[in-house]
Motif scaffolding. Structure first.
Motif, short mmCIF file in Angstrom:
data_model
loop_
_atom_site.label_atom_id
_atom_site.label_comp_id
_atom_site.label_asym_id
_atom_site.label_seq_id
_atom_site.Cartn_x
_atom_site.Cartn_y
_atom_site.Cartn_z
N ARG A 1 1.02 -1.34 0.20
CA ARG A 1 -0.16 -0.06 -0.22
C ARG A 1 1.06 1.48 0.15
NH1 ARG A 1 -3.95 -2.16 5.24
NH2 ARG A 1 -4.60 -3.49 3.56
N LYS A 2 2.09 1.04 0.86
CA LYS A 2 3.02 2.31 0.83
C LYS A 2 3.71 2.73 -0.85
CE LYS A 2 4.23 2.58 5.88
NZ LYS A 2 5.15 1.88 6.78
N ALA A 3 3.78 1.58 -1.36
CA ALA A 3 4.62 1.68 -2.06
C ALA A 3 3.91 2.24 -4.00
CB ALA A 3 4.72 0.63 -2.76
N ALA A 4 2.21 1.61 -3.04
CA ALA A 4 1.33 2.20 -4.39
C ALA A 4 1.04 3.87 -4.67
CB ALA A 4 0.08 2.02 -4.31
N VAL B 1 -5.67 6.17 -5.64
CA VAL B 1 -6.99 5.69 -5.29
C VAL B 1 -7.63 4.97 -4.73
CG1 VAL B 1 -9.76 5.92 -6.08
CG2 VAL B 1 -7.61 7.91 -6.94
N LYS B 2 -7.04 3.25 -5.28
CA LYS B 2 -7.47 2.25 -5.29
C LYS B 2 -6.61 1.31 -4.09
CE LYS B 2 -12.14 2.13 -6.08
NZ LYS B 2 -13.19 2.13 -5.45
N GLY B 3 -5.05 1.23 -5.08
CA GLY B 3 -4.37 0.37 -4.93
C GLY B 3 -3.33 0.57 -4.02
N ARG B 4 -3.90 1.83 -2.86
CA ARG B 4 -3.72 1.86 -1.32
C ARG B 4 -4.05 1.44 -0.53
NH1 ARG B 4 -7.05 6.32 1.05
NH2 ARG B 4 -8.16 6.82 -0.37
N LYS B 5 -5.62 0.64 -1.29
CA LYS B 5 -6.68 0.30 -0.01
C LYS B 5 -6.56 -1.70 -0.57
CE LYS B 5 -9.78 3.71 -0.66
NZ LYS B 5 -11.25 4.08 -1.05
N LEU B 6 -5.19 -2.02 -1.78
CA LEU B 6 -5.85 -3.52 -1.56
C LEU B 6 -4.74 -4.82 -0.72
CD1 LEU B 6 -5.63 -4.47 -4.86
CD2 LEU B 6 -3.85 -4.76 -5.34
#
Length: 233
Positions: free
Chosen positions: A9-12, A225-230
């Motif tokens: 998430r941090k990387a996103a 928007v979405k990757g940080r919630k993956l």
């Protein structure tokens, strides 16, 4: 698993922010400054433009340096984000982007040389060999960067293939990233190796400019928007 999720998430988020900063810097350096100061085939006018806007030309170089730094961040961020989906392809994508960044760094050094040539010249020499020297450096920048964009395109194709093979990332977005990569590689291969088709290549570039722009930027916005919630299953 929790640690991996947090890191992903941090990387996103970090890579997405870096991409947005890079896009703004590219709009300024290439889209505004370079395109307004450099007149292809007109060495004297280009020199006069840069001499009249030396601070702006230096800001262009600063913009490219910012792009180099953010490219390094994106190389790391994409690798960390994609690694859980396919470690080998994620590593390949990371190395390809690092290679592109190295080539871009060599290209930007040519702009630094052009700036040094201007700084060291005196007004009486401006119409001597200075215009040719400056244009030679600028042309070298454009040609080296163009070769690097072939590698950049392959990097995007690799990223898109990893994304395509996971249910976590929308297929449409994955396809757009692949299309953007294919467009970059095709266009700049044609510019570099089939110069006799330059007119056709320019038309093709105008057609493909939208997917080239939307592909990576769209992926960056999705990451934010979405990757940080993956989550990883």
């Amino acid at each position: 698993m929790t640690t991996n999720n947090n890191m992903q998430r941090k990387a996103a988020v970090i890579s997405a922010i870096a991409l947005l900063i890079m896009t703004l810097a590219a709009f300024f350096s290439q889209g505004y400054v370079h395109s307004s100061l450099v007149i292809n085939g007109d060495e004297v006018t280009t020199l006069e433009n840069i001499q009249a806007s030396q601070s702006l030309f230096r800001l262009e170089i600063l913009g490219w340096i910012i792009i180099l730094i953010t490219d390094l961040i994106v190389s790391w961020g994409f690798y960390v984000f994609l690694k859980p989906f396919h470690r080998e392809y994620a590593l390949l994508a990371g190395w390809l982007r690092l290679l592109y960044t190295a080539i871009l760094g060599i290209a930007v050094s040519q702009l630094v040389i052009a700036n040094s040539t201007l700084h060291e010249s005196v007004t009486g020499e401006a119409l001597g060999t200075i215009p040719q020297q400056v244009m030679r450096s600028i042309t070298a920048f454009e040609e080296i960067w163009s070769v690097g964009l072939i590698i950049f395109g392959i990097h995007l194709i690799t990223v898109g293939l990893v994304a395509m093979n996971t249910k976590k990332i929308p297929k449409v977005l994955s396809f757009l990233v692949i299309l953007a990569g294919f467009s970059y590689s095709l266009i700049h291969f044609m510019y570099g190796f089939i110069p006799q088709l330059e007119g056709f290549t320019k038309i093709l570039e105008m057609i493909l400019i939208a997917p080239m722009f939307i592909g990576e930027l769209g992926f960056g916005i999705w990451l934010l928007v979405k990757g940080r919630k993956l989550t990883i299953d």
